[in-house]
Design an enzyme around this catalytic site. Structure first.
Site, PDB file in Angstrom:
ATOM      1  N   SER A 194       0.845  -1.199   0.000  1.00  0.00           N
ATOM      2  CA  SER A 194       0.000   0.000   0.000  1.00  0.00           C
ATOM      3  C   SER A 194       0.885   1.256   0.000  1.00  0.00           C
ATOM      4  O   SER A 194       1.711   1.420  -0.889  1.00  0.00           O
ATOM      5  CB  SER A 194      -0.961  -0.047   1.182  1.00  0.00           C
ATOM      6  OG  SER A 194      -1.892   1.010   1.140  1.00  0.00           O
ATOM      7  N   HIS A 231      -8.356   1.343  -0.728  1.00  0.00           N
ATOM      8  CA  HIS A 231      -8.241   0.414  -1.850  1.00  0.00           C
ATOM      9  C   HIS A 231      -9.598  -0.146  -2.265  1.00  0.00           C
ATOM     10  O   HIS A 231      -9.703  -1.299  -2.683  1.00  0.00           O
ATOM     11  CB  HIS A 231      -7.246  -0.710  -1.526  1.00  0.00           C
ATOM     12  CG  HIS A 231      -5.900  -0.198  -1.144  1.00  0.00           C
ATOM     13  ND1 HIS A 231      -5.082   0.444  -2.040  1.00  0.00           N
ATOM     14  CD2 HIS A 231      -5.250  -0.186   0.052  1.00  0.00           C
ATOM     15  CE1 HIS A 231      -3.979   0.819  -1.409  1.00  0.00           C
ATOM     16  NE2 HIS A 231      -4.067   0.457  -0.145  1.00  0.00           N
TER      17      HIS A 231
END
Length: 298
Positions: A85, A188
């Protein structure tokens, strides 16, 4: 073959930077980066409480700065780089795609945009440990949730509204354990779509270089040869699932034998112990871990 990995949001804990400030030059480096992100990174990494560093606008720059500072202290020359991430920004900087200052500037803009997007609807994330993957994914789909992180080693992170997550908790997949995560929103997932455009505008002023080290992407786990491509992947990543399982598959295919997780380490080496059996791992949590990491490099 050595891979350096940088952790993502949720890895931070109160005071985790405190022992690192004893290393020569590290406090000065963090002070300079604080000017870039408009935050007192030293204060947030030493005296701030859990709620303060849970704030997306704080956590993301803090994590990237910590990863970069610990990489500098380690001084390793890896064969492969990857980040989970927001950790991808640290990996991109270490691969030479962007400078540390550019990485931190983009992360500052990313974090602010994601915090704003998270404020629109009450959303969250829940880790699903165990269960049969197909059954877990079917259960997520039934409740309108997104598999925001497919981490491998029997771990999937679900993202969605608090109502969806509550319903999922009442009807969990068989043989699975659910752990709510301390994050400010459903990262996300489609809930982050407004942040994508903001980051795209910020990234438009960056001229990236091609990576000097094999650099893996969360999008599909593949090595990316063009810096411009990687930056575009960083932009899209905000609202797209993290495929850490695919990153680990690529590491195995490349023949990775050693992994060092940058500060604040622990999460990714934990996944590697289950998903990359036989790979030696060290997680950088305190400066005392640097000796073990250097032994691993030899």
């Amino acid at each position: 073959m050595l891979v350096l990995v940088a952790p993502g949001q949720g890895a931070q804990t109160p005071g985790f930077l405190t022992p690192w400030l004893e290393l020569p030059g590290l406090a000065d480096r963090l002070g300079a980066w604080s000017e870039v992100v408009g935050l007192d990174l030293v204060s947030y990494g030493t005296t701030a409480d859990a709620d303060e560093i849970r704030d997306t606008a704080v956590a993301q720059p803090l994590l990237v700065a910590a990863a970069l500072a610990s990489a500098e202290a380690l001084g390793a020359a890896p064969d492969v780089l990857a980040g989970h991430s927001v950790g991808e920004f640290a990996a991109a900087a270490l691969a030479g795609v962007i400078t540390p200052e550019q990485a931190l500037g983009l992360v500052r803009d990313r974090a602010q945009a994601m915090a704003k997007a998270a404020a629109v609807t009450e959303t969250g994330m829940t880790a699903v440990l165990g269960g049969v993957e197909e059954e877990v994914l079917a259960a997520l789909d039934k409740h309108g949730l997104t598999p925001a992180n497919i981490n491998g080693a029997g771990q999937i992170v679900a993202g969605g509204t608090l109502e969806q997550l509550a319903a999922f908790k009442e009807e969990p997949p068989a043989r699975a354990r659910l752990i709510p995560l301390s994050v400010a929103g459903a990262f996300h997932t489609s809930h982050m779509a407004p942040a994508v455009e903001s980051l795209r505008e910020a990234a438009a002023g960056v001229v990236p270089a091609d990576p000097a080290i094999t650099l893996l992407s969360n999008a599909d786990g593949q090595a990316v040869a063009a810096g411009a491509d990687f930056v575009q992947r960083l932009v899209k990543q905000v609202s797209s699932p993290v495929r850490w399982d695919a990153c680990m598959e690529t590491m195995a295919g490349l023949g990775v034998t050693r992994m060092i997780e940058l500060l604040p380490g622990g999460t990714l080496t934990g996944l590697a112990r289950r998903g990359l059996r036989g790979v030696q791992t060290v997680a950088l949590k305190t400066p005392d871990d640097l000796d073990a990491a250097r032994e691993l490099i030899k």
